[in-house]
Design an enzyme around this catalytic site. Structure first.
Site: not given
Length: 480
Positions: A185, A379
């Site tokens: 991320e 995710e």
């Protein structure tokens, strides 16, 4: 009845995802050094720290509990957990290596053999069960020593330390790992610089100049990782990892549409453009000018970034984001960690994260239209409180509904023409929440008897979703 006319491709990588700092524990074992997650306390204080200036990166045993220190003890129980993943039929397991297990401080001359040997054992166990490891190189695991002595990713020196770490793990695991991700991320540093960039914002210069200089150093480090991967493991693939939230305008007012476009480009596309297209996007130049950002770009930097873009794009998807240029405090979304205002068309989880399955299809199409590279959802999931019934069962139908709706939208996106490699729902086994440090915010198919106060036996129990997801994998997504 399942719509079998829209199939997942053969070889689709079904699995699950975790991060070392959220499940391993053993934070002081095997000569491991302290990383950022090790010094973050649990509970409401954690989120305040991530959003506030002045964090000192010290452990204060007298003030806080530190749930990551034991986590769910994967460090000692990995064989048991991997056997459960295999029982579900995992084709792959997305995990991360703790940087501080390999280089405890980050600037050592030689890697730590105890740390290298631990991941040898984990990879060997995965392969024994026919599970392909998908490994994140840096998942909120920066050594605290590099933060305190070098200033985190603001320092150019950290690039060389990261490259040494990368080459050490590529050399050691070249025959065991064929899928790699660079920074977890990476764009999360725009919202949580402590986690993503290794420093706390103290002033406007940190917020703008410091943040984007740190990003430049990460982009260089990412390209060096791609270069090393292609040279050292030619048959491997290496991708970036983006936190993606499609950004909607609150209404059709052109002012709000333009504002939503600008916010979405900065958050969703800036880091991806550099890592995937190999160049800074044109829109960022105006942003730099308006915020007085002047990057120190050294000779050869831009050429390196251009020459070594990633092979594929992995991303997390939890929520969408709705934006309005002029918003009141009452309109703000309570739980969406990336900001925005409440979307009246969406329900939210117990933690205020808005649930938007169609947003995943939008995300997949936006990504693929922009980059035309393979995509990998690494995710996605629902954080919720689970109840263990008197008979020991855990009936998490709400999680099954959430995942089913998102998988159905994945299938629609594939029908749209999107090239999708795989799907690894987040927290396939209960683990410590990254944002709050809680155990009660559970994502897993496997329940772990561990609680917010640190109590519990660590016993593993299969939830209802365990058996449901096992069937999804067995039928390649056809029996939803």
């Amino acid at each position: 009845m399942a719509n079998t006319s829209k199939r997942f491709p053969q070889g689709f990588l079904w699995g699950g995802a975790t991060a070392a700092n959220q499940l391993e524990g053993g934070f002081h074992e095997g000569n491991k050094g302290l990383n950022i997650a090790d010094v973050l306390p649990g509970g409401k204080e954690r989120l305040k720290i991530l959003q506030s200036p002045g964090f000192d990166f010290e452990i204060h045993e007298d003030k806080y509990t530190y749930p990551n220190h034991e986590a769910i003890d994967f460090y000692h129980r990995y064989k048991e957990d991997i056997a459960l993943f295999a029982e579900m039929g995992f084709k792959c397991y997305r995990m991360s290596i703790a940087w501080t297990r390999i280089f405890p401080n980050g600037d050592e001359l030689e890697p730590n053999e105890e740390g290298l040997a631990f991941y040898d054992r984990v990879f060997d166990e995965l392969h024994k069960h026919g599970i392909e490891p998908v490994v994140t190189i840096s998942h909120y695991e920066m050594p605290v020593y590099l933060v305190k002595n070098y200033g985190g990713w603001r320092s150019r020196e950290v690039v060389a330390f990261f490259e040494k770490y990368v080459k050490a793990i590529f050399s050691r695991y070249k025959d065991k790992v064929k899928y790699w991700l660079t920074f977890n991320e990476i764009n999360s540093g725009l919202a949580m610089p402590i986690m993503g960039l290794g420093f706390s914002i103290h002033n406007e210069e940190d917020k703008y100049q410091g943040t984007f200089q740190a990003y430049h150093h990460q982009f260089i480090a990412s390209s060096l990782a791609v270069k090393a991967c292609h040279e050292m493991i030619p048959d491997a693939k290496i991708g970036c990892m983006i936190l993606y939230a499609p950004t909607y305008s609150y209404d059709c007012n052109p002012e709000n549409v333009m504002y939503a476009l600008q916010e979405g480009r900065i958050f969703n596309n800036f880091c991806a453009d550099v890592q995937v297209r190999g160049e800074y996007p044109t829109f960022i130049k105006r942003y730099f000018k308006e915020h007085n950002i002047n990057l120190d770009i050294q000779p050869g930097d831009l050429e390196l970034i251009k020459q070594y873009p990633v092979d594929f794009i992995s991303f997390s998807y939890y929520m969408s984001r709705t934006e309005k240029k002029h918003k009141t405090a009452a309109e703000q979304g309570d739980g969406n960690i990336i900001g925005g205002i409440k979307n009246p068309f969406l329900k939210a989880s117990e933690w205020g994260w808005e649930i938007d399955p169609i947003g995943l299809r939008i995300t997949l199409n936006e990504f693929y239209d922009r980059y035309r590279k393979p995509l990998f959802i690494v995710e996605n999931g629902l954080g919720a409180k689970d109840t263990v019934e008197a008979d020991g069962s855990i009936n998490d139908d709400y999680r099954i509904e959430y995942l089913r709706e998102h998988i159905e939208q994945m299938r629609e996106a594939i029908e749209d023409g999107v090239e999708l490699m795989g799907y690894t729902p987040w927290g396939c086994i209960d683990l410590v929440s990254a944002s709050t440090g809680e155990m009660s915010k559970r994502y897993g198919f496997i329940y772990v008897d561990k609680h917010d106060d640190g109590s519990g036996t660590l016993e593993r129990k299969k939830k209802k979703s365990f058996y449901w997801y096992k069937e999804v994998i067995a039928t390649n997504g056809e029996n939803l």
